[in-house]
Design a protein around this motif. Structure first.
Motif, PDB file in Angstrom:
ATOM      1  N   ILE A  89       0.837  -1.205   0.000  1.00  0.00           N
ATOM      2  CA  ILE A  89       0.000   0.000   0.000  1.00  0.00           C
ATOM      3  C   ILE A  89       0.871   1.255   0.000  1.00  0.00           C
ATOM      4  N   ILE A  90       1.857   1.300   0.890  1.00  0.00           N
ATOM      5  CA  ILE A  90       2.712   2.482   0.992  1.00  0.00           C
ATOM      6  C   ILE A  90       3.487   2.706  -0.304  1.00  0.00           C
ATOM      7  N   THR A  91       4.063   1.642  -0.855  1.00  0.00           N
ATOM      8  CA  THR A  91       4.867   1.774  -2.069  1.00  0.00           C
ATOM      9  C   THR A  91       4.006   2.096  -3.281  1.00  0.00           C
ATOM     10  N   ALA A  92       2.839   1.450  -3.389  1.00  0.00           N
ATOM     11  CA  ALA A  92       1.968   1.673  -4.548  1.00  0.00           C
ATOM     12  C   ALA A  92       1.413   3.087  -4.580  1.00  0.00           C
ATOM     13  N   VAL A  93       1.272   3.717  -3.424  1.00  0.00           N
ATOM     14  CA  VAL A  93       0.781   5.099  -3.384  1.00  0.00           C
ATOM     15  C   VAL A  93       1.930   6.087  -3.543  1.00  0.00           C
ATOM     16  N   LYS A  94       3.028   5.857  -2.824  1.00  0.00           N
ATOM     17  CA  LYS A  94       4.107   6.836  -2.774  1.00  0.00           C
ATOM     18  C   LYS A  94       4.860   6.941  -4.098  1.00  0.00           C
ATOM     19  N   VAL A  95       5.214   5.820  -4.714  1.00  0.00           N
ATOM     20  CA  VAL A  95       6.078   5.853  -5.898  1.00  0.00           C
ATOM     21  C   VAL A  95       5.407   6.544  -7.085  1.00  0.00           C
ATOM     22  N   PRO A  96       4.200   6.135  -7.522  1.00  0.00           N
ATOM     23  CA  PRO A  96       3.587   6.858  -8.657  1.00  0.00           C
ATOM     24  C   PRO A  96       3.268   8.316  -8.325  1.00  0.00           C
ATOM     25  N   LEU A  97       2.775   8.569  -7.107  1.00  0.00           N
ATOM     26  CA  LEU A  97       2.447   9.939  -6.729  1.00  0.00           C
ATOM     27  C   LEU A  97       3.696  10.817  -6.696  1.00  0.00           C
ATOM     28  N   GLY A  98       4.789  10.279  -6.165  1.00  0.00           N
ATOM     29  CA  GLY A  98       6.032  11.034  -6.125  1.00  0.00           C
ATOM     30  C   GLY A  98       6.568  11.340  -7.506  1.00  0.00           C
ATOM     31  N   LEU A  99       6.479  10.381  -8.423  1.00  0.00           N
ATOM     32  CA  LEU A  99       6.941  10.619  -9.795  1.00  0.00           C
ATOM     33  C   LEU A  99       6.077  11.659 -10.499  1.00  0.00           C
ATOM     34  N   LEU A 100       4.770  11.614 -10.267  1.00  0.00           N
ATOM     35  CA  LEU A 100       3.884  12.583 -10.900  1.00  0.00           C
ATOM     36  C   LEU A 100       4.165  13.993 -10.392  1.00  0.00           C
ATOM     37  N   ILE A 101       4.296  14.143  -9.078  1.00  0.00           N
ATOM     38  CA  ILE A 101       4.591  15.459  -8.502  1.00  0.00           C
ATOM     39  C   ILE A 101       5.944  15.962  -8.992  1.00  0.00           C
ATOM     40  N   SER A 102       6.930  15.085  -9.016  1.00  0.00           N
ATOM     41  CA  SER A 102       8.271  15.486  -9.443  1.00  0.00           C
ATOM     42  C   SER A 102       8.289  15.890 -10.911  1.00  0.00           C
ATOM     43  N   ALA A 103       7.576  15.131 -11.747  1.00  0.00           N
ATOM     44  CA  ALA A 103       7.551  15.447 -13.178  1.00  0.00           C
ATOM     45  C   ALA A 103       6.876  16.791 -13.426  1.00  0.00           C
ATOM     46  N   LEU A 206       9.584   8.698 -20.575  1.00  0.00           N
ATOM     47  CA  LEU A 206       9.278   7.387 -19.991  1.00  0.00           C
ATOM     48  C   LEU A 206      10.535   6.606 -19.565  1.00  0.00           C
ATOM     49  N   PRO A 207      11.621   6.599 -20.360  1.00  0.00           N
ATOM     50  CA  PRO A 207      12.820   5.898 -19.885  1.00  0.00           C
ATOM     51  C   PRO A 207      13.368   6.463 -18.579  1.00  0.00           C
ATOM     52  N   VAL A 208      13.400   7.785 -18.459  1.00  0.00           N
ATOM     53  CA  VAL A 208      13.894   8.392 -17.219  1.00  0.00           C
ATOM     54  C   VAL A 208      12.950   8.095 -16.068  1.00  0.00           C
ATOM     55  N   LEU A 209      11.648   8.166 -16.324  1.00  0.00           N
ATOM     56  CA  LEU A 209      10.673   7.868 -15.278  1.00  0.00           C
ATOM     57  C   LEU A 209      10.764   6.412 -14.835  1.00  0.00           C
ATOM     58  N   ALA A 210      11.039   5.515 -15.792  1.00  0.00           N
ATOM     59  CA  ALA A 210      11.189   4.103 -15.442  1.00  0.00           C
ATOM     60  C   ALA A 210      12.411   3.882 -14.561  1.00  0.00           C
ATOM     61  N   ALA A 211      13.511   4.568 -14.883  1.00  0.00           N
ATOM     62  CA  ALA A 211      14.708   4.453 -14.051  1.00  0.00           C
ATOM     63  C   ALA A 211      14.452   4.991 -12.653  1.00  0.00           C
ATOM     64  N   LEU A 212      13.782   6.136 -12.570  1.00  0.00           N
ATOM     65  CA  LEU A 212      13.456   6.701 -11.257  1.00  0.00           C
ATOM     66  C   LEU A 212      12.466   5.822 -10.505  1.00  0.00           C
ATOM     67  N   LEU A 213      11.566   5.175 -11.239  1.00  0.00           N
ATOM     68  CA  LEU A 213      10.606   4.273 -10.592  1.00  0.00           C
ATOM     69  C   LEU A 213      11.311   3.126  -9.899  1.00  0.00           C
ATOM     70  N   ILE A 214      12.303   2.546 -10.588  1.00  0.00           N
ATOM     71  CA  ILE A 214      13.040   1.437  -9.979  1.00  0.00           C
ATOM     72  C   ILE A 214      13.774   1.900  -8.726  1.00  0.00           C
ATOM     73  N   LEU A 215      14.492   3.011  -8.847  1.00  0.00           N
ATOM     74  CA  LEU A 215      15.255   3.510  -7.704  1.00  0.00           C
ATOM     75  C   LEU A 215      14.341   3.876  -6.543  1.00  0.00           C
ATOM     76  N   ASP A 216      13.217   4.520  -6.848  1.00  0.00           N
ATOM     77  CA  ASP A 216      12.291   4.937  -5.798  1.00  0.00           C
ATOM     78  C   ASP A 216      11.577   3.744  -5.189  1.00  0.00           C
ATOM     79  N   PHE A 217      11.233   2.752  -6.008  1.00  0.00           N
ATOM     80  CA  PHE A 217      10.576   1.557  -5.491  1.00  0.00           C
ATOM     81  C   PHE A 217      11.482   0.818  -4.513  1.00  0.00           C
ATOM     82  N   VAL A 218      12.735   0.624  -4.905  1.00  0.00           N
ATOM     83  CA  VAL A 218      13.674  -0.083  -4.027  1.00  0.00           C
ATOM     84  C   VAL A 218      13.897   0.699  -2.739  1.00  0.00           C
TER      85      VAL A 218
END
Length: 290
Positions: A89-103, A206-218
């Motif tokens: 729950i925490i990861t599924a909410v934080k990671v996409p929301l954080g990427l959207l706000i950052s973008a 999308l490639p940069v967001l995917a890289a950030l998604l992996i780093l942020d997810f971990v």
């Protein structure tokens, strides 16, 4: 005959000489890879062994009989049915929301003329320079005063606060490198900044967001210190905190402890394997212009 022989001799590929520097580099890479892989091999093999096999066999010897009960026992003793759900729950909410706000923040700072744009960028990046360890005490006081201790939002908001600055820094550099003609042409045709962001900048990033998604997810999935301070109720613990259940009376269950570690690390490995090609292209995007 002599002409044919001469032609064949001219087309003989000379033996390749191995570059000593390249050989040394490969040896160094293989050595470093072996050092990194060795702990994972040890943990995986130990997770599949019974306690008697752990005591009598070599640490890096594969198990003769796989002890699947280690995984079921670790899942039950570590209360992973609850901690796993909390982490998801925490990861599924934080990671996409954080990427959207950052973008969106990176696009605004890179493409919209703001009076205090540079100051805002420095102010945001200043958050990435503060170690979160020194902020744990005031952070706990703030979250406690808001009544958000032992809640999902009480953990997600600090995670966003410490994760967004770094992502804004990466995305801002990428958006600045995008040719201005792409956005200016769309704006002249009557498109809003939100449309330009959604139709142009998001697809090409999308490639940069995917890289950030992996780093942020971990980082979010494995985060321990902040969750330990803000989540005091065991029912709200995440997976890294659940590993603490194997201390004390479970300290001799080496097979179950390593099985719990494998189950904790496995989701992050799966996410990396899924987005691996995007991760590599994301890291190299913008490295070559033209």
């Amino acid at each position: 005959m002599s002409a044919t022989t001469t032609f064949e001799e001219d087309n003989i590929t000379p033996a390749r000489r191995r570059d000593p520097l390249l050989v040394v580099l490969w040896v160094a890479l293989v050595t470093v890879a072996a050092i990194w892989v060795a702990p994972f091999v040890f943990i995986t093999f130990t997770a599949m062994k019974s306690n008697s096999d752990v005591m009598t066999t070599s640490a890096f010897s594969p198990p003769t009989d796989i002890a699947w009960e280690n995984f079921s026992g670790a899942w039950k003793k570590g209360n992973f049915s609850n901690t796993f759900l909390n982490s998801v729950i925490i990861t599924a909410v934080k990671v996409p929301l954080g990427l959207l706000i950052s973008a969106m923040a990176a696009y605004a700072l890179a493409r919209i003329r703001l009076r205090w744009g540079r100051f805002l960028l420095v102010f945001v990046l200043f958050g990435a320079m503060i170690p979160f360890q020194v902020m744990l005490a005031p952070l706990f006081t703030l979250v406690n005063s808001l009544g958000l201790i032992d809640t999902y939002i009480g953990v997600i908001l600090p995670y966003l606060a410490f994760g967004v600055p770094y992502q804004v820094f990466i995305l801002h550099g990428f958006f600045r490198a995008v040719p201005k003609e792409l956005s200016e042409a769309a704006l002249i045709d009557g498109a809003s900044h939100f449309t330009v962001f959604r139709r142009i900048f998001l697809p090409i990033s999308l490639p940069v967001l995917a890289a950030l998604l992996i780093l942020d997810f971990v980082a979010t999935w494995n985060e321990f210190a902040m969750a330990l301070v803000l989540l005091q109720n065991k029912n709200m613990w995440t997976l890294p905190l659940g590993l603490m259940s194997f201390q004390g009376q479970f300290s001799n269950s080496y097979g179950q402890l390593n099985a719990a570690i494998v189950m904790t690390v496995l989701p992050a490995v799966i996410v990396y394997l899924i987005f691996q090609r995007y991760f590599v292209s994301g890291l190299t995007s913008g490295a070559v212009k033209g």
